[in-house]
Structure formats: C-alpha cells, structure tokens
Write an enzyme that holds these catalytic residues in place. Structure first.
Site, short mmCIF file in Angstrom:
data_model
loop_
_atom_site.label_atom_id
_atom_site.label_comp_id
_atom_site.label_asym_id
_atom_site.label_seq_id
_atom_site.Cartn_x
_atom_site.Cartn_y
_atom_site.Cartn_z
CB CYS A 291 -48.12 -35.20 -49.84
SG CYS A 291 -47.95 -33.82 -51.00
NE ARG B 161 -54.42 -40.15 -50.53
CZ ARG B 161 -54.11 -38.92 -50.93
NH1 ARG B 161 -54.40 -37.88 -50.14
NH2 ARG B 161 -53.51 -38.71 -52.08
#
Length: 282
Positions: A241, A183
C-alpha cells in the site's frame, strides 16, 4: 476461563458482552489518515471505548529512526513494549480505530507477525461502537501491570524490497496493492511529494475500500469472491500500500476469506517509489 479467538474480527455486540472479562485487552490503534489530514482529533476532545489502552503505532510501535514511516520494530523491542502495555501470553486482544477499518488491522498483523494469534479487530471500529451507544470515556491512560507477553517471530509474514524484486518476475506470487486505483495508475498524486507515482511491476490493484462496506468488512462469502477473482490460482499474496497500513486491511480480509498464505511488504510504495533504480509501471 480465558477468551479464545475463533474469528479474526469480532462485532461490537460481542465486545460489549465481554467488556469486563479479565483477560480482555482493548487497544485503540488510531492514527490520522495520511490522505485526509483533517481527520485528526484534538486530544482534549478524543473519547475511547471504556477501558481501552492507546497503542501508539507511530511513536512507540514503529521504528522512529527508520527511513520510512510505520516500519516494524525488532521482535525484542516489540516484546518489551507489549509487556509495558500489560499484555500477557493469555490476553485476548481486540484492536479498533476511530476511522472504522483503517489502522487497527495493522496492529492485528503486527501481532500475527510476532506469533500471537489471540487477537481480533473490532468490525466497524469506534464509529460502530458509538452508533450502538456502547460505553465510552474521555481519553485517559488506563495502565496495567507489566505483562509476560512473548514473541514467536513469523518471518514469512513480512517482506522487504529485496523480496519484492525477486517476486515481480515470479509468476507463482501475486502482489496486490491496497492504494486507490488513481494512485496505482499515477492519475492521482501521492500524499508524499518525494514519492513517485505508479505501481510495482506485475502487481494488481485491489483498493482496500473495495472489501469494506458501510464501515465494516464485507461478508466472508463476498470476500471469498473478491480474492478468488484477482487470484484464481490461489498464489501466495504479498500485500502492499502506501506505508503498510492498508496492506494490512487486505491481509485481514484475506484471512477472513480463508486465505492463509500472505505477507505484507513493510516499506510498501513509500519505500519502492522513493528508492532509486527500482522498476515502476504506470
């Protein structure tokens, strides 16, 4: 005699030994993992640690009217809702979740932000508790009388988009991203289709899974090595995050390793990657 925090994590053995202590409050902080929707448990099947109180991150302790998921409540709202759970100024809080180490550190960090430090995370969470055959019960509402919890807000522990914009060209600050490397590098899709791939410029990748081993935190010595390797100059950390959940795992890992100078980017990549005109690296 009241229980007092000595370390930010406690073992399941410690919790079992102190289960009946009068100022202990156990919070079930479980949320479904955003990348694994199959982890959801039907409410009629769910069990919990004996005497636990459900701490509803999504619907009670986040701004449900906010533009982005899991963003923090105002200090006044948090204080009121913590009191409603029966939390007192002399409570000793243990946070856990059903996935082991996932959402419980978010709650630990919330209490740190609100100036309450007598709180710890159950290392290994519910899976470790179950593995040791410690007492559980079917999910139920264990109510307590209203508490006298008070907030002492610590603004340095939270960062917002404007702070990140100021930090990305500041070589004295290190932004660390808890998402997977895929990611981070945009080789894996984001769980939310409206969020772009990539990462905050000049941030480093530290997937939260790298500080966990067999469902519990790696040793204090191992964590010291990990955090020193990515931050040898001991710069202040900002942890990011997807939505602020696993950034809090890094915050707790840093705390265990002895690092106190850190903050969490509340909106995290969901805010950054869906906001127009913000710089992105791939």
């Amino acid at each position: 005699m009241s229980l007092k925090i000595t370390k930010p994590i406690v073992s399941v053995g410690w919790l079992q030994d102190n289960l009946e202590h009068k100022n202990l409050i156990i919070l079930d902080c479980t949320i479904p993992k955003v990348t694994e929707k199959s982890n959801t448990v039907k409410s009629d099947e769910k069990t919990q640690i004996k005497g636990a109180i459900f701490f509803d991150i999504k619907n009670t302790f986040s701004d449900v009217n906010g533009k982005f998921p899991n963003t923090i409540l105002s200090s006044k709202e948090f204080e009121y809702k913590a009191q409603e759970l029966g939390i007192n100024t002399d409570s000793f809080i243990v946070c856990y979740d059903d996935l082991g180490i996932y959402s419980s550190p978010r709650v630990w960090w919330m209490f740190q932000l609100m100036g309450f430090t007598n709180v710890a995370v159950l290392d290994g969470g519910f899976p470790e508790w179950i593995a040791n055959k410690y007492p559980i019960e079917n999910q139920q509402k264990n109510s307590r009388s209203k508490g006298d919890f008070k907030v002492n807000y610590q603004s340095e522990k939270i960062k917002f988009t404007k702070d990140i914009l100021n930090a990305i060209n500041n070589e004295t600050i290190l932004i660390a991203d808890a998402r997977s490397k895929g990611r981070f590098n945009s080789t894996e899709p984001e769980p939310r289709s409206d969020v772009k791939g990539g990462h905050i410029p000049n941030s480093v990748s530290l997937p939260f899974s790298e500080i966990i081993e067999n469902g519990t935190f790696k040793s204090e010595a191992a964590l010291k090595v990990i955090f020193k390797e990515i931050n040898p100059e001991k710069k202040p950390f900002i942890f990011s995050c997807g939505t602020g959940i696993t950034a809090s795992v890094l915050a707790l890992g840093a705390e265990i390793s002895g690092s106190k100078n850190y903050a969490v980017y509340d909106g995290s990549w969901t805010e950054w990657g869906s906001t127009e005109n913000l710089p992105i690296e791939i």
